[in-house]
Structures are given as C-alpha cells and as structure tokens.
Design a protein around this motif. Structure first.
Motif, PDB file in Angstrom:
ATOM      1  N   ALA A 192       1.523  -1.745  -0.590  1.00  0.00           N
ATOM      2  CA  ALA A 192       1.243  -3.386  -0.408  1.00  0.00           C
ATOM      3  C   ALA A 192       2.132  -3.860   0.570  1.00  0.00           C
ATOM      4  N   LEU A 193       3.400  -3.238   0.545  1.00  0.00           N
ATOM      5  CA  LEU A 193       4.434  -3.716   1.380  1.00  0.00           C
ATOM      6  C   LEU A 193       4.307  -3.301   3.065  1.00  0.00           C
ATOM      7  N   LEU A 194       3.154  -2.459   3.349  1.00  0.00           N
ATOM      8  CA  LEU A 194       2.968  -1.876   4.492  1.00  0.00           C
ATOM      9  C   LEU A 194       1.430  -2.229   4.929  1.00  0.00           C
ATOM     10  N   PRO A 195       1.165  -3.433   4.986  1.00  0.00           N
ATOM     11  CA  PRO A 195      -0.470  -3.898   5.287  1.00  0.00           C
ATOM     12  C   PRO A 195      -0.561  -3.707   6.675  1.00  0.00           C
ATOM     13  N   GLU A 196       0.164  -3.505   7.563  1.00  0.00           N
ATOM     14  CA  GLU A 196       0.211  -3.297   9.065  1.00  0.00           C
ATOM     15  C   GLU A 196      -0.244  -1.760   9.135  1.00  0.00           C
ATOM     16  N   ALA A 197      -0.086  -0.742   8.365  1.00  0.00           N
ATOM     17  CA  ALA A 197      -0.355   0.649   8.464  1.00  0.00           C
ATOM     18  C   ALA A 197      -0.250   1.290   7.104  1.00  0.00           C
ATOM     19  N   PRO A 198      -1.368   0.866   6.313  1.00  0.00           N
ATOM     20  CA  PRO A 198      -1.397   1.359   5.076  1.00  0.00           C
ATOM     21  C   PRO A 198      -1.207   2.947   4.871  1.00  0.00           C
ATOM     22  N   PRO A 199      -0.193   3.349   4.150  1.00  0.00           N
ATOM     23  CA  PRO A 199      -0.071   4.745   3.989  1.00  0.00           C
ATOM     24  C   PRO A 199      -1.132   5.492   2.870  1.00  0.00           C
ATOM     25  N   LEU A 200      -1.270   6.688   3.030  1.00  0.00           N
ATOM     26  CA  LEU A 200      -2.272   7.230   1.791  1.00  0.00           C
ATOM     27  C   LEU A 200      -1.414   7.462   0.570  1.00  0.00           C
ATOM     28  N   THR A 201      -2.081   7.086  -0.488  1.00  0.00           N
ATOM     29  CA  THR A 201      -1.474   7.269  -1.774  1.00  0.00           C
ATOM     30  C   THR A 201      -2.097   8.134  -2.974  1.00  0.00           C
ATOM     31  N   VAL A 202      -1.496   8.411  -3.863  1.00  0.00           N
ATOM     32  CA  VAL A 202      -2.196   9.467  -4.839  1.00  0.00           C
ATOM     33  C   VAL A 202      -3.120   8.956  -5.724  1.00  0.00           C
TER      34      VAL A 202
END
Length: 209
Positions: free
Chosen positions: A180-190
């Motif tokens: 949620a802190l990386l809206p510019e490049a959302p990471p993949l999450t489990v």
C-alpha cells in the motif's frame, strides 16, 4: 457449495491478510479456516518439517485444500503431498507468478531464517523460465515485526523496495502491507496470489473426485 481452504499460519496477523484476499474473490467462492501455530516458526530441521507435514495432512481431512503460509517452514508442504487434499506452499505460488515472464526479479525477505527456503523456491521457479533473481534481506525489518511495530516494519520494506529496478516481490506474507506504500509500482505479494492458486487447486481436486 463454497470451497474450503484450511490455512496454517505462524503469525496471527497473517490470518487477517489471507482472509481479506479470500473475501476479495467474487461470489463468496472460498471459505477459509485458520490455525495459528507461532511455535512452529523455527529453524526448518527435518524433524520440524515432518511435524508440520503431519499437521498439514491432518488439516487436509476437513478441507478442499490446505495452504501453508509460512516461508521458513514452507518445505513441509512437499512432505505432505500424500494428504487427502492438495497441500500448497504459499510462497511457491508467488514464485511461479513472479518468474513467469522472465526478466529480473527482486525478491525481498525480512526474517533471516527464511533466506534458504525462499532462495530454493524462487530458484526452482526461475530455472523453468530463465528469470534472473536478486534476493535482498531487508535489514532491520524483522525486529520491528517481532516488536509489533507493523507500520515501521512496512515502511522499512517500502524504503528498500523503492531503490530497486526489477520486478519487486515481497516473499513473506507478513510483508504484504508494504504494498500500500508503493502505489507507483505495486509489488507482488503472497496472500492474493496464493489464495487464487489454492482456490484453483481445490476446484480441480473437487472436480476430479
């Protein structure tokens, strides 16, 4: 009839993440049950992995599929494949999704004990697609998690992720809040990826019965 997915967690906070991922699926298609065993978060010795595998097999008796959400003891999932229902390792589903398109994959992890299991599962997935990997321990993050300082934990993960140029992957379920802190490049999450994978496996198993 909704599919039932039994989840084994080593952190109570992870149950909320996986529950939210299931509730985001359309039509209430998946019902989750949660077992919390923080005592299992330890070095993945053969004895530990066999004890976890026995528990997974037990959980499979009352579910359409089982999802092991802890990266450190993820190797137990392979030992439980003789269970009555599919047993999935959550970070293995993430590794498959992250490496599918090849290229550079930046894998972040927070708990030092998960380095070996995380490297193994991502290297196996990358070997099938030619993806390149860089693994990064997020220094200083895990003590924040253990202290219950979730905001600082996620902020530290996001800080490290912003400095990376490849496809960023947060390899532990507990790290998902940093997305949620990386809206510019959302990471993949489990959570979201593994719940979808488990739902597909459960449906396939039900159709084959």
């Amino acid at each position: 009839m909704p599919l039932t997915l039994a989840c084994l967690h080593t952190a109570e906070s992870n149950a909320t993440l996986f529950q939210a991922a299931a509730e985001a699926l359309p039509g209430g298609a998946l019902t989750l049950t949660h077992r919390i065993r923080p005592d299992l978060l330890r070095e993945p010795t053969p004895a530990t992995l066999e004890a976890v595998a026995a528990l997974l097999r037990e959980m499979a008796e009352g579910a359409d599929a089982v999802l092991l959400t802890c990266s450190t003891i993820g190797g137990a999932a392979a030992r439980a494949q003789d269970a009555a229902r599919p047993v999935l390792r959550a970070d293995a589903a993430l590794a498959e999704a992250a490496t599918r398109r090849g290229g550079m994959v930046e894998v972040l992890y927070a708990a030092p004990t998960t380095e070996g299991p995380t490297r193994a599962v991502f290297e196996a997935a990358a070997a099938r697609t030619g993806a390149q990997l860089r693994l990064h321990l997020v220094e200083g993050a895990w003590p924040l998690f253990l202290a219950g300082e979730a905001e600082a934990y996620h902020a530290r993960i996001a800080e490290v992720a912003r400095g990376l140029s490849g496809r960023v992957v947060l390899a532990q379920a507990s790290m998902a809040g940093a997305a949620a802190l990386l809206p510019e490049a959302p990471p993949l999450t489990v959570p979201a990826i593994s719940v979808m994978a488990a739902a597909r496996a459960a449906l396939k198993a039900r159709d084959s019965r």
